[in-house]
Design an enzyme around this catalytic site. Structure first.
Site, PDB file in Angstrom:
ATOM      1  N   LYS A 202       0.843  -1.197   0.000  1.00 13.99           N
ATOM      2  CA  LYS A 202       0.000   0.000   0.000  1.00 13.99           C
ATOM      3  C   LYS A 202       0.875   1.243   0.000  1.00 13.99           C
ATOM      4  O   LYS A 202       1.857   1.325   0.735  1.00 13.99           O
ATOM      5  CB  LYS A 202      -0.904   0.030   1.247  1.00 13.99           C
ATOM      6  CG  LYS A 202      -1.708   1.325   1.372  1.00 13.99           C
ATOM      7  CD  LYS A 202      -2.517   1.380   2.649  1.00 13.99           C
ATOM      8  CE  LYS A 202      -3.247   2.725   2.779  1.00 13.99           C
ATOM      9  NZ  LYS A 202      -4.048   2.797   4.015  1.00 13.99           N
ATOM     10  N   GLU A 252      -9.361  12.493  11.786  1.00 14.91           N
ATOM     11  CA  GLU A 252      -8.494  11.375  12.203  1.00 14.91           C
ATOM     12  C   GLU A 252      -7.605  11.740  13.388  1.00 14.91           C
ATOM     13  O   GLU A 252      -6.890  12.744  13.362  1.00 14.91           O
ATOM     14  CB  GLU A 252      -7.615  10.923  11.027  1.00 14.91           C
ATOM     15  CG  GLU A 252      -6.777   9.693  11.362  1.00 14.91           C
ATOM     16  CD  GLU A 252      -6.060   9.122  10.157  1.00 14.91           C
ATOM     17  OE1 GLU A 252      -5.293   8.165  10.328  1.00 14.91           O
ATOM     18  OE2 GLU A 252      -6.254   9.647   9.036  1.00 14.91           O
ATOM     19  N   GLU A 296      -6.972  -2.713   3.337  1.00 12.26           N
ATOM     20  CA  GLU A 296      -6.345  -1.400   3.499  1.00 12.26           C
ATOM     21  C   GLU A 296      -6.350  -0.985   4.972  1.00 12.26           C
ATOM     22  O   GLU A 296      -5.358  -0.486   5.502  1.00 12.26           O
ATOM     23  CB  GLU A 296      -7.098  -0.370   2.649  1.00 12.26           C
ATOM     24  CG  GLU A 296      -6.467   1.008   2.633  1.00 12.26           C
ATOM     25  CD  GLU A 296      -7.262   2.002   1.789  1.00 12.26           C
ATOM     26  OE1 GLU A 296      -7.006   3.204   1.933  1.00 12.26           O
ATOM     27  OE2 GLU A 296      -8.146   1.575   1.020  1.00 12.26           O
ATOM     28  N   GLU A 429     -12.222   9.999  -5.559  1.00 10.83           N
ATOM     29  CA  GLU A 429     -12.165   9.992  -4.091  1.00 10.83           C
ATOM     30  C   GLU A 429     -11.475  11.255  -3.572  1.00 10.83           C
ATOM     31  O   GLU A 429     -11.883  11.836  -2.554  1.00 10.83           O
ATOM     32  CB  GLU A 429     -11.433   8.748  -3.576  1.00 10.83           C
ATOM     33  CG  GLU A 429     -11.375   8.674  -2.058  1.00 10.83           C
ATOM     34  CD  GLU A 429     -10.714   7.409  -1.547  1.00 10.83           C
ATOM     35  OE1 GLU A 429      -9.863   7.525  -0.630  1.00 10.83           O
ATOM     36  OE2 GLU A 429     -11.030   6.317  -2.057  1.00 10.83           O
ATOM     37  N   LYS A 433     -13.147  14.002  -1.020  1.00 11.06           N
ATOM     38  CA  LYS A 433     -12.565  14.352   0.278  1.00 11.06           C
ATOM     39  C   LYS A 433     -12.425  15.859   0.470  1.00 11.06           C
ATOM     40  O   LYS A 433     -12.388  16.329   1.606  1.00 11.06           O
ATOM     41  CB  LYS A 433     -11.214  13.652   0.444  1.00 11.06           C
ATOM     42  CG  LYS A 433     -11.363  12.161   0.740  1.00 11.06           C
ATOM     43  CD  LYS A 433     -10.024  11.454   0.844  1.00 11.06           C
ATOM     44  CE  LYS A 433     -10.225   9.996   1.266  1.00 11.06           C
ATOM     45  NZ  LYS A 433      -8.952   9.253   1.299  1.00 11.06           N
TER      46      LYS A 433
END
Length: 444
Positions: A202, A252, A296, A429, A433
């Protein structure tokens, strides 16, 4: 205006009385209980200050994810380019860039922590910033002293403060947009990352979207609008000079520490919000059941747990849930740990930052790939930004962030690239965001 002038008068009197007991260069903080004060309007009020009032810089706004602590700080009695170990009642606000190597943004070094001169704070009983026995909310003005800064300087900063100024709607018009990388370059980067899948399971690739407007941007107005749109996030602004402000509305958490108890999360995997309740729930279920997204997220979990165990922490985690924001929803796995007495915030930051949620895995090859291939400098985007005190520390991962300067704003977004990733979908994406802030700015 009159109410604010009365507050200034009271604070000056408190400082003068304090100096009679503790001298002109005190070694302990002065905390004064005050009436409620609108912090973002207060910060906005300083944008019209003359250059002679540069003593107000740096100015910092910080609100944690739970909204139990909201701070507005002015000036600095310490400016450090290393991670501090706080003691007594010291408080440090600051952060680390995404990568410690390479040239960083102007004003924002690889590591920067500031012990502010003056902090206005709104704290709830559940916050360890509340150092009283009172269980209700508290509004306080805290003057920080360490034996080197004078009471006179604190009086000067109070007298330099301008009254709060009403927040405004966003009215500027966008005149230009530039994406780096552009969509063609992005497709090539995604293809290259997938070619490296044997070495890089990743890697998180990102984009800088630069918008130019026909008038000056006010950071505090933008922050207020963003905060209103996504309340369940960290909200912060770091204005270190009159040239730039770093602003974030990040969902986050890197970690939160209370004494030796740590909470963190694996936040990775994203889908859109639905157009109605039924579609929203279908997308939520797809997030929970998608094998690519599960993989992920697992890579992030694995990294966090392994690094905490290297610090001899006792680690546990909870079942996955979905964190819903205005335009996207994320897969989130809560993680808790009991730390040893020897563990310091510097240990945690160096071990956990950056996580695979913003860098990739394995960590060093992913960071090298980003450094070699991304066409812009991330700086504090995807860095670790937060506060440190002796009893408590709290750090956000600086996603959903922007760099503001005059009539220009740079928006940042990233996407995890793994086997099966499709460049066009990942590009979409990125737009999803930043959709909230694009909507606030009326941008295309």
């Amino acid at each position: 205006m009159h109410q604010f002038q009365q507050l200034q008068k009271i604070l000056v009197q408190q400082l003068q009385s304090f100096s009679l007991d503790h001298g002109l260069f005190p070694t302990k903080n002065l905390t004064v209980t005050i009436d409620s004060l609108p912090l973002l309007p207060l910060l906005k009020g300083q944008t019209t200050a003359q250059p002679k009032n540069c003593c107000l810089l740096p100015t910092i706004y910080w609100q944690n994810k739970e909204q139990t602590t909201t701070l507005a700080s002015f000036g600095a009695i310490e400016t450090l380019e290393h991670i501090p170990k706080a003691d007594n009642n010291a408080l440090y606000l600051g952060g680390l860039a995404f990568q410690q190597q390479g040239e960083q943004w102007s004003d924002f070094p690889a590591t920067l922590f500031i012990r502010p001169l003056l902090v206005f704070q709104h704290i709830q009983s559940s916050s360890l910033f509340n150092q009283t026995d009172n269980t209700s909310e508290q509004w306080q003005a805290v003057f920080h002293f360490n034996g080197t800064n004078s009471v006179e300087k604190s009086i000067h900063i109070i007298q330099a403060l301008q009254p709060p100024q009403a927040l405004s709607a966003f009215t500027q018009q966008q005149i230009k947009r530039h994406d780096s990388p552009n969509q063609t370059q992005w497709a090539s980067l995604v293809e290259l990352a997938i070619e490296y899948k044997a070495l890089l399971p990743k890697v998180v690739l990102s984009r800088e979207t630069e918008l130019t407007f026909d008038g000056l941007l006010n950071t505090w107005d933008i922050m207020a609008l963003w905060q209103q749109a996504n309340p369940n996030s960290f909200h912060y602004v770091f204005q270190l000079s009159q040239e730039h402000s770093f602003i974030s509305c990040s969902p986050e958490r890197l970690y939160s520490r209370r004494q030796q108890q740590l909470t963190t999360e694996a936040l990775a995997g994203t889908v859109n919000r639905g157009r109605d309740k039924r579609e929203d729930n279908l997308l939520l279920q797809s997030l929970l059941n998608d094998k690519k997204i599960d993989r992920e997220n697992y890579l992030v979990q694995e990294f966090i747990i392994a690094n905490l165990k290297q610090l001899k922490a006792e680690v546990s985690f909870s079942p996955a849930h979905v964190l819903q924001l205005q335009h996207v929803q994320h897969l989130c796995v809560p993680i808790t740990a009991q730390l040893t007495q020897q563990t310091k915030d510097s240990d945690l930051l160096y071990k956990l930052h950056p996580t695979p949620a913003v860098g990739g895995t394995p960590k060093l090859p992913a960071l090298q790939f980003i450094n070699d291939n991304e066409p812009y400098n991330r700086g504090w985007y995807a860095g670790a930004v937060g506060c440190i005190s002796e009893q408590e520390s709290d750090f956000s991962v600086a996603i959903r962030s922007a760099l503001v300067s005059k009539n220009n704003i740079k928006l940042f977004a990233g996407a995890g690239i793994v086997t099966g990733s499709i460049a066009e979908q990942e590009w979409q994406e990125l737009d999803n965001k930043i959709q909230t802030i694009l909507t606030i700015l009326g941008a295309r």
